[in-house]
Design a protein around this motif. Structure first.
Motif, PDB file in Angstrom:
ATOM      1  N   VAL A 350       0.837  -1.206   0.000  1.00 27.42           N
ATOM      2  CA  VAL A 350       0.000   0.000   0.000  1.00 27.42           C
ATOM      3  C   VAL A 350       0.870   1.254   0.000  1.00 27.42           C
ATOM      4  N   VAL A 351       1.960   1.240   0.759  1.00 30.68           N
ATOM      5  CA  VAL A 351       2.883   2.384   0.772  1.00 30.68           C
ATOM      6  C   VAL A 351       3.410   2.653  -0.633  1.00 30.68           C
ATOM      7  N   VAL A 352       3.876   1.613  -1.299  1.00 28.61           N
ATOM      8  CA  VAL A 352       4.464   1.770  -2.636  1.00 28.61           C
ATOM      9  C   VAL A 352       3.419   2.246  -3.631  1.00 28.61           C
ATOM     10  N   ILE A 353       2.250   1.614  -3.618  1.00 36.32           N
ATOM     11  CA  ILE A 353       1.196   1.977  -4.572  1.00 36.32           C
ATOM     12  C   ILE A 353       0.780   3.434  -4.388  1.00 36.32           C
ATOM     13  N   ALA A 354       0.488   3.825  -3.138  1.00 34.44           N
ATOM     14  CA  ALA A 354       0.032   5.193  -2.879  1.00 34.44           C
ATOM     15  C   ALA A 354       1.106   6.210  -3.228  1.00 34.44           C
ATOM     16  N   PHE A 355       2.351   5.928  -2.869  1.00 34.78           N
ATOM     17  CA  PHE A 355       3.443   6.864  -3.139  1.00 34.78           C
ATOM     18  C   PHE A 355       3.647   7.037  -4.638  1.00 34.78           C
ATOM     19  N   VAL A 356       3.749   5.945  -5.375  1.00 36.24           N
ATOM     20  CA  VAL A 356       4.035   6.008  -6.813  1.00 36.24           C
ATOM     21  C   VAL A 356       2.883   6.661  -7.569  1.00 36.24           C
ATOM     22  N   VAL A 357       1.658   6.262  -7.258  1.00 36.71           N
ATOM     23  CA  VAL A 357       0.499   6.826  -7.966  1.00 36.71           C
ATOM     24  C   VAL A 357       0.384   8.326  -7.711  1.00 36.71           C
ATOM     25  N   THR A 358       0.583   8.745  -6.467  1.00 34.54           N
ATOM     26  CA  THR A 358       0.512  10.179  -6.148  1.00 34.54           C
ATOM     27  C   THR A 358       1.590  10.961  -6.879  1.00 34.54           C
ATOM     28  N   TRP A 359       2.793  10.420  -6.899  1.00 31.68           N
ATOM     29  CA  TRP A 359       3.899  11.086  -7.604  1.00 31.68           C
ATOM     30  C   TRP A 359       3.573  11.236  -9.093  1.00 31.68           C
ATOM     31  N   LEU A 360       3.046  10.180  -9.707  1.00 27.71           N
ATOM     32  CA  LEU A 360       2.712  10.228 -11.131  1.00 27.71           C
ATOM     33  C   LEU A 360       1.586  11.216 -11.405  1.00 27.71           C
ATOM     34  N   ILE A 361       0.592  11.257 -10.508  1.00 31.16           N
ATOM     35  CA  ILE A 361      -0.515  12.204 -10.677  1.00 31.16           C
ATOM     36  C   ILE A 361      -0.010  13.643 -10.635  1.00 31.16           C
ATOM     37  N   LEU A 362       0.836  13.948  -9.671  1.00 30.17           N
ATOM     38  CA  LEU A 362       1.388  15.302  -9.579  1.00 30.17           C
ATOM     39  C   LEU A 362       2.272  15.626 -10.772  1.00 30.17           C
ATOM     40  N   LEU A 363       2.994  14.632 -11.263  1.00 34.18           N
ATOM     41  CA  LEU A 363       3.829  14.839 -12.442  1.00 34.18           C
ATOM     42  C   LEU A 363       2.977  15.177 -13.658  1.00 34.18           C
ATOM     43  N   VAL A 364       1.898  14.435 -13.845  1.00 27.55           N
ATOM     44  CA  VAL A 364       0.997  14.680 -14.979  1.00 27.55           C
ATOM     45  C   VAL A 364       0.349  16.052 -14.871  1.00 27.55           C
ATOM     46  N   ILE A 365      -0.140  16.396 -13.681  1.00 30.09           N
ATOM     47  CA  ILE A 365      -0.804  17.691 -13.487  1.00 30.09           C
ATOM     48  C   ILE A 365       0.164  18.843 -13.752  1.00 30.09           C
ATOM     49  N   SER A 366       1.383  18.732 -13.237  1.00 30.32           N
ATOM     50  CA  SER A 366       2.366  19.806 -13.416  1.00 30.32           C
ATOM     51  C   SER A 366       2.763  19.990 -14.876  1.00 30.32           C
ATOM     52  N   ARG A 367       2.656  18.920 -15.669  1.00 24.60           N
ATOM     53  CA  ARG A 367       2.961  19.025 -17.099  1.00 24.60           C
ATOM     54  C   ARG A 367       1.786  19.587 -17.907  1.00 24.60           C
ATOM     55  N   MET A 368       0.579  19.413 -17.388  1.00 26.39           N
ATOM     56  CA  MET A 368      -0.623  19.840 -18.109  1.00 26.39           C
ATOM     57  C   MET A 368      -0.947  21.315 -17.894  1.00 26.39           C
ATOM     58  N   ILE A 369      -0.905  21.758 -16.637  1.00 22.98           N
ATOM     59  CA  ILE A 369      -1.319  23.118 -16.299  1.00 22.98           C
ATOM     60  C   ILE A 369      -0.390  23.682 -15.224  1.00 22.98           C
ATOM     61  N   PRO A 370      -0.338  25.021 -15.083  1.00 21.99           N
ATOM     62  CA  PRO A 370       0.393  25.596 -13.942  1.00 21.99           C
ATOM     63  C   PRO A 370      -0.261  25.123 -12.648  1.00 21.99           C
ATOM     64  N   ALA A 371       0.502  24.450 -11.814  1.00 22.34           N
ATOM     65  CA  ALA A 371      -0.107  23.752 -10.689  1.00 22.34           C
ATOM     66  C   ALA A 371       0.011  24.466  -9.361  1.00 22.34           C
ATOM     67  N   TYR A 372       0.993  25.340  -9.195  1.00 22.03           N
ATOM     68  CA  TYR A 372       1.290  25.866  -7.870  1.00 22.03           C
ATOM     69  C   TYR A 372       0.994  27.351  -7.774  1.00 22.03           C
ATOM     70  N   VAL A 373       0.654  27.775  -6.566  1.00 24.74           N
ATOM     71  CA  VAL A 373       0.465  29.186  -6.282  1.00 24.74           C
ATOM     72  C   VAL A 373       1.835  29.856  -6.252  1.00 24.74           C
ATOM     73  N   ALA A 374       1.955  31.017  -6.871  1.00 23.31           N
ATOM     74  CA  ALA A 374       3.226  31.738  -6.871  1.00 23.31           C
ATOM     75  C   ALA A 374       3.682  32.030  -5.447  1.00 23.31           C
ATOM     76  N   GLU A 375       5.000  32.010  -5.249  1.00 22.58           N
ATOM     77  CA  GLU A 375       5.564  32.158  -3.899  1.00 22.58           C
ATOM     78  C   GLU A 375       5.123  33.459  -3.232  1.00 22.58           C
ATOM     79  N   ASP A 376       5.214  34.585  -3.971  1.00 21.06           N
ATOM     80  CA  ASP A 376       4.844  35.857  -3.363  1.00 21.06           C
ATOM     81  C   ASP A 376       3.353  35.915  -3.058  1.00 21.06           C
ATOM     82  N   GLU A 377       2.539  35.329  -3.939  1.00 21.74           N
ATOM     83  CA  GLU A 377       1.096  35.300  -3.704  1.00 21.74           C
ATOM     84  C   GLU A 377       0.758  34.439  -2.495  1.00 21.74           C
ATOM     85  N   GLU A 378       1.420  33.298  -2.373  1.00 17.51           N
ATOM     86  CA  GLU A 378       1.175  32.401  -1.247  1.00 17.51           C
ATOM     87  C   GLU A 378       1.530  33.066   0.075  1.00 17.51           C
TER      88      GLU A 378
END
Length: 399
Positions: A350-378
């Motif tokens: 479960v640790v491996v599955i959850a970790f790998v899937v989450t990492w891949l999801i964030l990787l895909v999202i970051s490649r598709m759209i701007p994902a993070y709030v700008a540092e100064d805005e945050e």
């Protein structure tokens, strides 16, 4: 036949779990770097998860097994989920009540993860959908829905693996993927409402564990008693360890210890005796306390505060199930050594599955759209939130 008392208790459990969402928000805003997501976006989780489970999530989780990973389509759009009890969901409760309980439990799991993923609104919504569909729901089916892990004898009564390990490993992946950001203020981990929030969390976790045993004799009673014993044992163990090391035994210590004990007992809440529940709480909390000294390896306070009490706590408790399970008390058949191996292997899977899937999801999202709030805005948003809260609590105290 529907038992009105069982059904009412299940609905009370569901309502208690719903109350945990604001409690998670309050506690997570009490440590680490502040951000916009925990002050509003976490509420969106409930609406998105309910929609997913209503459309297809419940069917994928509890439908007829398909290659051990997903369920079939017999419950799509809540088809065949009625008020008539079935053997699959409990002979004394309506399937609709069971559906609601599982839906809000899924909302809590997602909420625990998303506090570690500092995403803007569009990316946040996309992450909630993808993580629910490709990480949480498959694990629910694999463990609770008769899937791959259930078929090899893996046991998880109250979500030690499904909720705590899954959310903890995913939070760790999110923290490592996104990296470290500077803290927006000096935050001690003890906000004005932390005590109330912790009480709500303890109340919700106890009823969450109890609710899954409705209709199964005295199982729900053992689950409730063991949850209280383990949670308080964990709190006491953490407090004593902090006191022995001459550290400040503040409210944060009790908070971490309680959550560690509850995460540890989740998998085995209905499978062990109360005495063993006390031992599990002490062992789990002690291990989690020691892991806090590795905090320099964690890029985010959020990921650390989710991974250690929930992830490591759930991992230790799930493995200890193979050691402390009481077959005579609960009329189960198993072999100690074999069950210990199954529990350890399943927990790490479960640790491996959850970790790998989450990492891949964030990787895909970051490649598709701007994902993070700008540092100064945050930073600007975080400081504004802190000022508003100081003003609000200051006015309340004067009144």
């Amino acid at each position: 036949m529907i038992d009105k008392a069982d059904t009412m208790f299940l609905l009370i459990c569901t309502a208690a779990i719903l109350m945990m969402i604001p409690a998670i928000e309050i506690i997570c805003n009490g440590f680490g770097e502040r951000r916009r997501s925990t002050d509003g976006q976490i509420w969106i989780t409930l609406g998105v998860v309910v929609l997913i489970w209503m459309l297809f999530g419940f069917s994928l989780a509890y439908g007829t097994d398909y290659i051990g990973l997903f369920g079939g389509g017999e419950y799509l759009l809540l088809k065949n989920v009625t008020c008539s009890p079935t053997a699959s969901f409990g002979e004394t409760i309506p399937p609709l009540a069971f559906f609601m309980l599982q839906t809000v439990i899924g909302s809590i799991a997602v909420a625990l993860v998303t506090v570690s993923a500092r995403l803007n609104r569009k990316a946040y919504l996309l992450f909630v959908v993808l993580w629910s569909v490709f990480s949480y729901i498959p694990l629910v089916h694999m463990i609770w829905g008769g899937g791959l892990l259930a078929q090899i004898g893996f046991m998880d009564y109250g979500g030690g693996a499904v909720i705590h390990i899954c959310a903890g490993a995913s939070a760790l992946a999110a923290g490592l993927f996104i990296g470290k950001k500077e803290s927006a203020g000096n935050i001690s981990g003890e906000s004005e409402s932390s005590g109330i929030a912790l009480a709500i969390l303890l109340f919700g976790w106890v009823l969450c564990n109890s609710g899954r045993g409705i209709g199964n004799g005295n199982v729900f009673l053992y689950a409730a008693v063991n949850s209280v014993i383990s949670g308080t044992a964990g709190m006491l163990a953490w407090y004593i360890l902090a006191m022995v090391r001459n550290r400040k035994e503040g409210f944060l210590s009790m908070q971490r210890g309680s959550l560690s004990g509850l995460a540890g007992i989740a998998a085995c809440a209905a499978y062990v005796s109360p005495l063993c529940a006390f031992a599990i709480g002490v062992i789990t909390s002690s291990i989690c306390y020691c892991c806090m000294y590795m905090k320099e390896f964690f890029p985010s306070a959020y990921s650390r505060e989710i991974w250690i009490p929930h992830g490591i706590g759930g991992l230790v408790g799930t493995i200890l199930l193979g050691v402390f399970v009481d077959a005579d008390l609960f009329a189960m058949s198993y072999v100690h050594g074999k069950q210990l191996i199954v529990q350890a292997g399943g927990a790490y899977a479960v640790v491996v599955i959850a970790f790998v899937v989450t990492w891949l999801i964030l990787l895909v999202i970051s490649r598709m759209i701007p994902a993070y709030v700008a540092e100064d805005e945050e930073q600007s948003i975080a400081k504004q939130i802190m000022e508003e809260r100081k003003k609000m609590f200051g006015e309340a105290k004067e009144a």
